[in-house]
Write a protein that holds these residues in place. Structure first.
Motif, PDB file in Angstrom:
ATOM      1  N   GLY A  33      44.932  40.498  47.865  1.00  0.00           N
ATOM      2  CA  GLY A  33      44.955  40.484  46.405  1.00  0.00           C
ATOM      3  C   GLY A  33      43.848  41.338  45.829  1.00  0.00           C
ATOM      4  O   GLY A  33      44.067  42.141  44.916  1.00  0.00           O
ATOM      5  N   LEU A  34      42.638  41.191  46.366  1.00  0.00           N
ATOM      6  CA  LEU A  34      41.518  41.989  45.858  1.00  0.00           C
ATOM      7  C   LEU A  34      41.749  43.467  46.127  1.00  0.00           C
ATOM      8  O   LEU A  34      41.364  44.320  45.321  1.00  0.00           O
ATOM      9  CB  LEU A  34      40.213  41.540  46.516  1.00  0.00           C
ATOM     10  N   SER A  35      42.396  43.776  47.258  1.00  0.00           N
ATOM     11  CA  SER A  35      42.628  45.183  47.591  1.00  0.00           C
ATOM     12  C   SER A  35      43.673  45.813  46.683  1.00  0.00           C
ATOM     13  O   SER A  35      43.753  47.029  46.583  1.00  0.00           O
ATOM     14  CB  SER A  35      43.088  45.317  49.040  1.00  0.00           C
ATOM     15  N   SER A  36      44.486  44.961  46.026  1.00  0.00           N
ATOM     16  CA  SER A  36      45.540  45.527  45.192  1.00  0.00           C
ATOM     17  C   SER A  36      44.965  46.314  44.034  1.00  0.00           C
ATOM     18  O   SER A  36      45.658  47.121  43.434  1.00  0.00           O
ATOM     19  CB  SER A  36      46.444  44.417  44.664  1.00  0.00           C
ATOM     20  N   PRO A  78      34.061  26.502  33.083  1.00  0.00           N
ATOM     21  CA  PRO A  78      35.419  26.052  32.731  1.00  0.00           C
ATOM     22  C   PRO A  78      36.362  27.246  32.596  1.00  0.00           C
ATOM     23  O   PRO A  78      36.068  28.193  31.876  1.00  0.00           O
ATOM     24  CB  PRO A  78      35.231  25.336  31.400  1.00  0.00           C
ATOM     25  N   PHE A  79      37.494  27.186  33.299  1.00  0.00           N
ATOM     26  CA  PHE A  79      38.298  28.381  33.508  1.00  0.00           C
ATOM     27  C   PHE A  79      39.092  28.806  32.275  1.00  0.00           C
ATOM     28  O   PHE A  79      39.130  29.993  31.933  1.00  0.00           O
ATOM     29  CB  PHE A  79      39.231  28.156  34.695  1.00  0.00           C
ATOM     30  N   LEU A 108      48.382  35.667  38.449  1.00  0.00           N
ATOM     31  CA  LEU A 108      47.590  36.870  38.225  1.00  0.00           C
ATOM     32  C   LEU A 108      47.653  37.804  39.426  1.00  0.00           C
ATOM     33  O   LEU A 108      47.738  39.015  39.288  1.00  0.00           O
ATOM     34  CB  LEU A 108      46.141  36.493  37.924  1.00  0.00           C
ATOM     35  N   MET A 109      47.637  37.215  40.619  1.00  0.00           N
ATOM     36  CA  MET A 109      47.682  38.044  41.803  1.00  0.00           C
ATOM     37  C   MET A 109      49.020  38.782  41.878  1.00  0.00           C
ATOM     38  O   MET A 109      49.069  39.950  42.254  1.00  0.00           O
ATOM     39  CB  MET A 109      47.516  37.153  43.017  1.00  0.00           C
ATOM     40  N   VAL A 116      39.543  34.733  39.899  1.00  0.00           N
ATOM     41  CA  VAL A 116      40.635  33.885  40.351  1.00  0.00           C
ATOM     42  C   VAL A 116      40.576  33.700  41.868  1.00  0.00           C
ATOM     43  O   VAL A 116      40.774  32.605  42.380  1.00  0.00           O
ATOM     44  CB  VAL A 116      41.989  34.515  39.947  1.00  0.00           C
ATOM     45  N   LEU A 117      40.290  34.794  42.583  1.00  0.00           N
ATOM     46  CA  LEU A 117      40.375  34.739  44.038  1.00  0.00           C
ATOM     47  C   LEU A 117      39.063  34.342  44.700  1.00  0.00           C
ATOM     48  O   LEU A 117      39.050  33.965  45.871  1.00  0.00           O
ATOM     49  CB  LEU A 117      40.842  36.093  44.584  1.00  0.00           C
TER      50      LEU A 117
END
Lengths: 145, 522, 317
Positions: free
Chosen positions: B151-154, B202-203, B275-276, B452-453
């Motif tokens: 996901g981060l690599s995207s 808090p998200f 989100l991912m 998020v990740l």
């Protein structure tokens, strides 16, 4: 003082990274490795951004707009949040915040501003308090909702 | 087949189908109001669902869930304020297209893509649920770590402009995500002794601040700049014609298919989230766009009104909705935080998701499944009705007045999450930080992905290593963890492709500039 | 809308049940503070209680108010500082006992007066259906040979401390795998990514009924009717009588005794309603009732058990 934006933003972020790294050294053994790596990488990459600003991307920040428009709006919101937490009720601080934001947004004319502000405040009250039943912070001043 | 018919007969009972349609309309509205999303709306609705029969309560929730993901695109396109987090990327190309006078076309692409993604995922839920649920079970700590890396690599594909700033942004997100009690030992990290930060920042208020409040600042500065330059303040884009033509539809088919596939796969995996899915499919669409269309006559550049930039995230976010119910209904494992709220709504009516639901309350289980399909079919006309009526009148409000409206909605939406004044400060500070990042030309997307990740990355890494006894080889073990090995290989492929692209770019640039500098006198 | 329906329901029911309380309490609506987000166990049970309880009181109603944040500490702190007049009731969980030590919460357990308990959820040892362990004996014996990977909700949670307690009384070794959210824990266990888990019975029961997981032992003084074949910890050779999380009501210290009695009576009358019992059991929560005094004993017992574990394992902040 004129500095390339990347230089001083890089410097600020390097500072944050170094602070987070230093702070993380106080965590226990198993909780610190990961934040230390992330903070360290942030410090290194921000520092390189700051250094690279000498060779390329010497853009200055256009700060006039943000300072004259965004900063006062941030201040207004902060004042509203403080009034709400202090217990001045919901309606009065919200009405004042809306008046200030409408003026900052460029609406002129006392009656127009007031009309919009009353409308927006009432709609928000209707949606959140009446519709969604969100409990508002308690008011210290009797009679102020 | 009988069971599917049972689902349809439950759904088409008078009242139930009507409530589903109401849910779709409500979802479109909820999604298009910045500061309120389906999560907040469900939290408010669950208490109310007590009073109505379970069929109706769940049909309403399905309608809201499907439509909210689509509704978020409306303000994203019209005023560059995403109504929900899932419309974050739609705001880029969508708003650019709207400013070129083609708001109607952008909205229409967004909604059509949502409907297509949604229908694809409802069919997956209807047909493949048990198979896919078993696939989801193969994801343990090792696979979750590899998934977070993937996901981060995207985002690397999107960082052509300034790689370093993208990396810095991701690191800011990852560092922010470490705030709170450490999952490994319970040590308080960066909490400043505040109980409000025990579970991290808090998200909901954080997200609301990052795009809602920041977008409000941006709008305000836009108006200020226009006023200072003596021009009349430009109004909001007109919605205009909603047609976009068959040629474009044919061109978007590959994007829709790929994005819907990505959305379905990600949706099925618990903990990966919407989100991912939008980032992964946006990245794929960007690659395709650069390969096929960039630089052709009549084509806008990526980020400045490319139709793929709207179609990919919208198809992907809707594809996540129904597929996130796959693990919930078959195993009782929620696919994301919104589908987790379905557990609450079911529990209130004495039902528990999982295999038992199919044996004890089969009519409800199958009704939920077919409701997703029907909700997406209703969504298409409903969205156009909302656009033609509500949106046209809402966006007739002067832009100057919208500033206050957006601010108040976002701040109250943040506050409503737990009725805590602390959240207002979180939203305000997040807004200021995000606006500052914008000024410094640091992209926001990687930071949000990092946020998020981040927790998943750290906890799955430490848990995987704890189980393996400290061996890192488990992540690339092709026998016991083939999925992890394949995802890590794919992630490194993303990086290699990006590095090759940057290398070619810089070589082209130096080839192009060299003759000039040779010919210049000094 | 919600209020209108509740009001209508209470009007209809008032005639059937008769006047509930003679005193002038409650004169206005009572807030039941749930320090967690809607949809969770405490929220669901609170709403089931409120549904029935509102049919039993006149002139006012109970409202569930979610004040989530900080893993419950934000709402709990809010309740500890509320006016002690009975109009703010906390949906109290066992975490109130341990949060001051583990999370640095500013209140202490003595800031609350127990009202009544409505759910007691014993800890259970769970293994995946594919696990080689058929009995608790095999499980503990294997854990004595080499550490087993045990999924828990987080470090310092009640079930983590329950695991530490097992380690104290047997020579088992556990390697804890903290996993946030029950869904993720379920995924780890069903997928066979860990050797076992320590869960509340309420959550484990529904999955054990479908044979996707196996319950090896239950930390209670008696076997559960739904699982007559599952031994208690003591029967399985683990010398722990009870290890259970609880859910109940409490009010801020200083609330008048007659108000506490009235609230306790309301909870008891709610418990006695057959519709309530049915709904709670269906949702997976075993309905019980203990009055203020015996709830206090349970709290004190839990405080003694956990404070030993916290001291010995260095969990305290």
């Amino acid at each position: 003082m004129k500095l390339p934006s990347d230089l001083w933003i890089g410097a600020v972020l390097t500072g944050i990274g170094v602070w987070a790294l230093w702070e993380a050294t106080g965590f226990d053994d198993r909780s610190r490795t990961y934040p230390m790596i992330v903070a360290g990488l942030l410090a290194v990459s921000s520092a390189s951004m700051a250094c690279l600003s000498f060779v390329r991307n010497q853009e200055q920040l256009a700060l006039a707009g943000p300072l004259r428009a965004a900063l006062p709006a941030g201040g207004v919101i902060a004042a509203w949040a403080a009034a709400l937490s202090f217990g001045l009720g919901f309606l009065l601080p919200t009405l004042l915040m809306q008046i200030a934001l409408l003026w900052l947004g460029g609406i002129r004319g006392a009656i127009r501003i007031l009309a919009y502000a009353v409308l927006i405040t009432a709609a928000a009250y209707g949606l959140f308090v009446v519709g969604l039943e969100v409990p508002l912070p308690r008011s210290r001043v009797p009679g102020l909702m | 087949m009988d069971v599917i018919a049972l689902g349809f007969s439950t759904l088409f009972a008078p009242g139930v189908i009507l409530v589903l349609a109401v849910g779709v309309f409500a979802g479109l509205i909820v999604g298009s109001i910045p500061g309120i999303n389906d999560n907040i709306a469900f939290a408010m609705f669950i208490p109310f669902s007590f009073a109505i029969p379970p069929e109706q309560a769940l049909a309403l929730m399905v309608g809201v869930y499907c439509a909210a993901a689509a509704g978020g695109a409306i303000p994203a396109i019209m005023i560059k304020v995403p109504g929900t987090a899932s419309a974050l990327l739609t705001a880029v190309d969508g708003n650019a297209m709207a400013r070129q006078g083609k708001a109607g076309k952008a909205l229409s692409i967004a909604i059509t893509s949502s409907v297509i993604g949604g229908i694809a995922s409802s069919l997956v839920l209807l047909v493949f649920a048990p198979t896919l649920a078993l696939f989801a079970l193969r994801f343990g700590y090792v696979e979750n770590f590899a998934l977070a890396i993937l996901g981060l690599s995207s985002v690397v594909g999107l960082l052509s402009a300034n790689v370093l700033k993208g990396v810095i942004s991701a690191l800011i997100g990852l560092l922010t995500a470490t705030v709170g009690f450490s999952l490994v030992t319970g040590y308080p990290r960066y909490t400043f002794d505040s109980v409000n930060l025990i579970e991290g920042i808090p998200f909901v208020p954080l997200l609301v601040g990052l795009f809602g409040i920041a977008a409000m600042f941006e709008l305000l500065v836009d108006i200020w700049n226009e006023r200072r330059s003596g021009k009349a303040v430009s109004g909001l884009p007109l919605i205009g014609s909603l047609k976009f033509g068959w040629a474009l539809a044919r061109r978007l088919v590959p994007v829709w298919s790929l994005s819907a596939t990505i959305g379905n796969l990600i949706g099925v995996l618990p903990g990966a989230g919407m989100l991912m899915a939008i980032f992964l499919s946006y990245d794929q669409a960007a690659r395709r766009f650069r390969r096929r269309f960039a630089g052709k006559p009549g084509e806008k550049s990526w980020g400045e009104g490319a139709p793929e930039g709207i179609a990919a995230p919208e198809a992907a976010n809707s594809a996540v909705t129904a597929s996130s119910m796959v693990p919930l209904l078959s195993l009782g494992i929620p696919g994301n935080s919104t589908s987790a709220l379905f557990i609450g709504a079911l529990a209130i009516h004495g039902m528990v998701p999982g295999p038992l639901l199919f044996t004890q309350h089969g009519h409800i289980a199958w009704m939920i499944i077919v409701a997703f399909l029907i909700a997406n079919l209703i969504l298409w006309p409903a969205a156009f009705i909302v656009l033609k009526s509500v949106s046209r009148s809402v966006f007739a409000i002067p832009k100057e007045a919208l500033v206050g409206v957006i601010a108040l909605l976002c701040l109250l939406g943040a506050y409503a999450d737990g009725a805590n004044s602390f959240n207002i400060w979180v939203a305000l500070i997040a807004g200021i930080v995000a606006y500052g990042m914008r000024l410094a030309q640091i992209p926001l997307g990687p930071a949000i992905l990092g946020l998020v990740l981040g927790p998943q990355l750290e906890s799955s890494l430490s848990n995987a290593l704890s189980i393996s006894g400290g061996s890192w080889l488990i992540f690339i073990d092709p026998v016991n963890h083939p999925i992890s090995a394949a995802m890590l290989a794919l992630a490194s492929l993303f990086w290699l492709l990006a590095i090759y692209g940057w290398w070619r770019q810089s070589r082209n640039r130096s080839l192009a500039t060299r003759p000039q500098s040779d010919s210049s006198p000094s | 809308m919600k209020k209108a329906i509740a009001l209508l329901a209470s009007c209809l029911m008032a005639g059937a049940v008769g006047a509930a309380a003679a005193a002038d309490f409650p004169a206005k609506d009572i807030d039941l503070i749930v320090p967690f987000a809607p949809g969770g166990g405490v929220d669901t049970t609170s709403r089931i209680i409120v549904e029935t309880a509102n049919t039993l009181i006149e002139g006012a109603e109970l409202n569930v108010v979610n004040r989530a944040g900080g893993g419950g500490v934000v709402g709990q702190t809010f309740a500890s500082k509320a006016a002690p007049d009975g109009y703010t009731v906390l949906a109290m969980t066992s975490s109130v006992v341990t949060n001051p030590k583990l999370k640095g919460a500013s209140y202490s357990i003595d800031d609350f007066l127990p009202v009544g308990l409505y759910n007691l959820d014993p800890s259970v040892i769970v293994v995946p259906a594919s696990s080689p362990f058929e009995t608790a004996d095999q499980f503990i014996a294997a854990a004595k040979q080499a550490p087993l990977n045990i999924v828990i909700a987080g470090i310092g949670t009640s079930h983590h401390m329950g695991g530490l307690a097992i380690q104290q009384v047997t020579d088992a070794q556990f390697n804890y795998i903290p996993t946030k959210g029950f869904g993720q824990q379920l995924q780890a266990v069903l997928g066979g990514h860990a050797d076992g888990a320590l869960w509340p019975l309420g959550e484990a029961a529904n999955h054990a009924k479908t044979d996707s997981v196996r319950i090896l032992a239950i930390a209670s003084d008696a076997r559960d009717e739904a699982f007559p074949d599952v031994p208690t910890y003591q029967e399985a050779g683990i010398d722990i009588e009870i290890w259970a999380t609880f859910r109940g009501w409490s009010v801020p210290k200083g609330t008048p005794d007659d108000v506490v009695t009235m609230l306790s009576g309301l909870l008891q009358k709610t418990y006695e309603s057959p519709a309530y019992k049915k709904k709670m059991s269906e949702a997976g929560y075993k309905p019980v009732f203990r009055d203020a005094k015996s709830f206090k004993q349970i709290i004190d017992g839990y405080a003694v058990l956990t404070s030993n574990i916290i001291e010995e394992s260095g969990l305290a902040k």
